[in-house]
Design an enzyme around this catalytic site. Structure first.
Site, PDB file in Angstrom:
ATOM      1  N   GLY A   1       0.806  -1.223   0.000  1.00  0.00           N
ATOM      2  CA  GLY A   1       0.000   0.000   0.000  1.00  0.00           C
ATOM      3  C   GLY A   1       0.832   1.263   0.000  1.00  0.00           C
ATOM      4  O   GLY A   1       0.329   2.349  -0.275  1.00  0.00           O
ATOM      5  N   HIS A   2       2.117   1.128   0.325  1.00  0.00           N
ATOM      6  CA  HIS A   2       2.965   2.309   0.476  1.00  0.00           C
ATOM      7  C   HIS A   2       4.224   2.108  -0.329  1.00  0.00           C
ATOM      8  O   HIS A   2       5.267   1.764   0.240  1.00  0.00           O
ATOM      9  CB  HIS A   2       3.270   2.527   1.969  1.00  0.00           C
ATOM     10  CG  HIS A   2       3.822   3.891   2.287  1.00  0.00           C
ATOM     11  ND1 HIS A   2       5.124   4.245   2.053  1.00  0.00           N
ATOM     12  CD2 HIS A   2       3.232   4.976   2.826  1.00  0.00           C
ATOM     13  CE1 HIS A   2       5.324   5.496   2.453  1.00  0.00           C
ATOM     14  NE2 HIS A   2       4.199   5.968   2.918  1.00  0.00           N
ATOM     15  N   PHE A   3       4.265   2.304  -1.639  1.00  0.00           N
ATOM     16  CA  PHE A   3       3.121   2.636  -2.473  1.00  0.00           C
ATOM     17  C   PHE A   3       3.067   1.628  -3.612  1.00  0.00           C
ATOM     18  O   PHE A   3       4.131   1.115  -3.981  1.00  0.00           O
ATOM     19  CB  PHE A   3       3.265   4.046  -3.061  1.00  0.00           C
ATOM     20  CG  PHE A   3       3.263   5.152  -2.054  1.00  0.00           C
ATOM     21  CD1 PHE A   3       2.062   5.628  -1.538  1.00  0.00           C
ATOM     22  CD2 PHE A   3       4.444   5.703  -1.620  1.00  0.00           C
ATOM     23  CE1 PHE A   3       2.065   6.671  -0.623  1.00  0.00           C
ATOM     24  CE2 PHE A   3       4.439   6.733  -0.690  1.00  0.00           C
ATOM     25  CZ  PHE A   3       3.254   7.227  -0.181  1.00  0.00           C
TER      26      PHE A   3
ATOM     27  N   LEU B   1       8.098   2.277  -0.576  1.00  0.00           N
ATOM     28  CA  LEU B   1       8.926   3.108   0.301  1.00  0.00           C
ATOM     29  C   LEU B   1       8.608   2.784   1.751  1.00  0.00           C
ATOM     30  O   LEU B   1       7.449   2.511   2.092  1.00  0.00           O
ATOM     31  CB  LEU B   1       8.612   4.598   0.086  1.00  0.00           C
ATOM     32  CG  LEU B   1       9.105   5.285  -1.175  1.00  0.00           C
ATOM     33  CD1 LEU B   1       8.630   6.730  -1.163  1.00  0.00           C
ATOM     34  CD2 LEU B   1      10.619   5.210  -1.272  1.00  0.00           C
TER      35      LEU B   1
END
Lengths: 98, 149
Positions: free
Chosen positions: B35-37, B42
């Site tokens: 989800g990140h990203f 990251l």
């Protein structure tokens, strides 16, 4: 300490509280309770103690004070009302200098 | 590091009275990166801060002889200077600024090689362990990361 020191201690602590917790300086009187009257929460109080520790070169014994209050050995007013609080700080400074 | 388990410190390299240095290996894969990203993984900035906070916590635990827990109370002057990507090898430092009654103020830093990627002033509350289970878990984790209890 000079005779003017107690007033100066109060003024210094009041300035720290006003700046650290964004409290109206006029509300910070010797009779003001830091939590009930000034609305200081535990995190702001922690910041205030850090500034007092640094400014006066002491270690405010917050845990021991809290223990005394919680165990009924001392009234909260002895530590958490501005006038008595300034006296406690002066005692700590004097003890360090002795 | 196991990001999803909040195990941020892999190994304590050294510690003394007022300073601790630790290693942290960012994993190549983690659900966090999904989800990140998407398409550009990251390490989240909040986890960079958490990593510094854990190093500070380990220092305070070690200083107390593992008798007192340390919990994050305030993050100040935080700067996230660089992006941390999967696979990065990080060096984490914690330096004691002030040891107060029931709290401590520390400076944390995070570096990748010689490049500082994050720093912050961290305030921790320190207190007796609220449960024996937590104390046992902390001591067990300390042994895993090479911090003798």
């Amino acid at each position: 300490m000079s005779p003017a020191a107690p007033d100066q201690t109060f003024e210094t602590i009041a300035d720290i509280i006003s700046e650290t917790a964004n409290v109206d300086r006029a509300k910070i009187t010797p009779e003001a309770h830091v939590i009930n009257d000034l609305g200081i929460d535990s995190l702001d109080f922690l910041d205030i103690v850090f500034e007092i520790d640094k400014r006066f070169g002491i270690k405010v014994p917050v845990e021991a004070w809290t223990e005394q209050v919680n165990s009924g050995k001392a009234p909260a007013e002895q530590f958490f009302v501005m006038g008595p609080l300034a006296e406690r700080i002066e005692e700590l400074v004097a003890a360090k200098q002795a | 590091m196991r990001l999803e388990y909040f195990e941020m410190i892999d190994r304590v390299v050294s510690w003394e009275e007022a300073r601790l240095t630790a290693d942290a290996q960012v994993p190549e894969a983690s659900p966090v990166f999904e989800g990140h990203f998407p398409g550009f993984p990251l390490m989240p900035g909040v986890l960079m801060i958490e990593t510094m906070a854990q190093a500070c916590g380990w220092l305070m635990l070690a200083r107390s002889g593992f008798t007192r827990m340390a919990l994050l109370a305030k993050v100040g002057e935080a700067k996230l200077r660089g992006m941390v990507k999967p696979g990065a090898t990080l060096t984490v430092t914690a330096e004691l600024v002030h040891d107060g009654s029931g709290y401590a103020v520390l400076k944390g830093t995070l570096a990748e090689g010689s490049t500082r990627v994050a720093e912050a002033e961290l305030t921790l509350r320190t207190m007796a362990f609220p449960s024996p289970e937590l104390e046992a878990g902390v001591r067990a984790r300390a042994a895993v990361i090479g911090l003798s209890a």
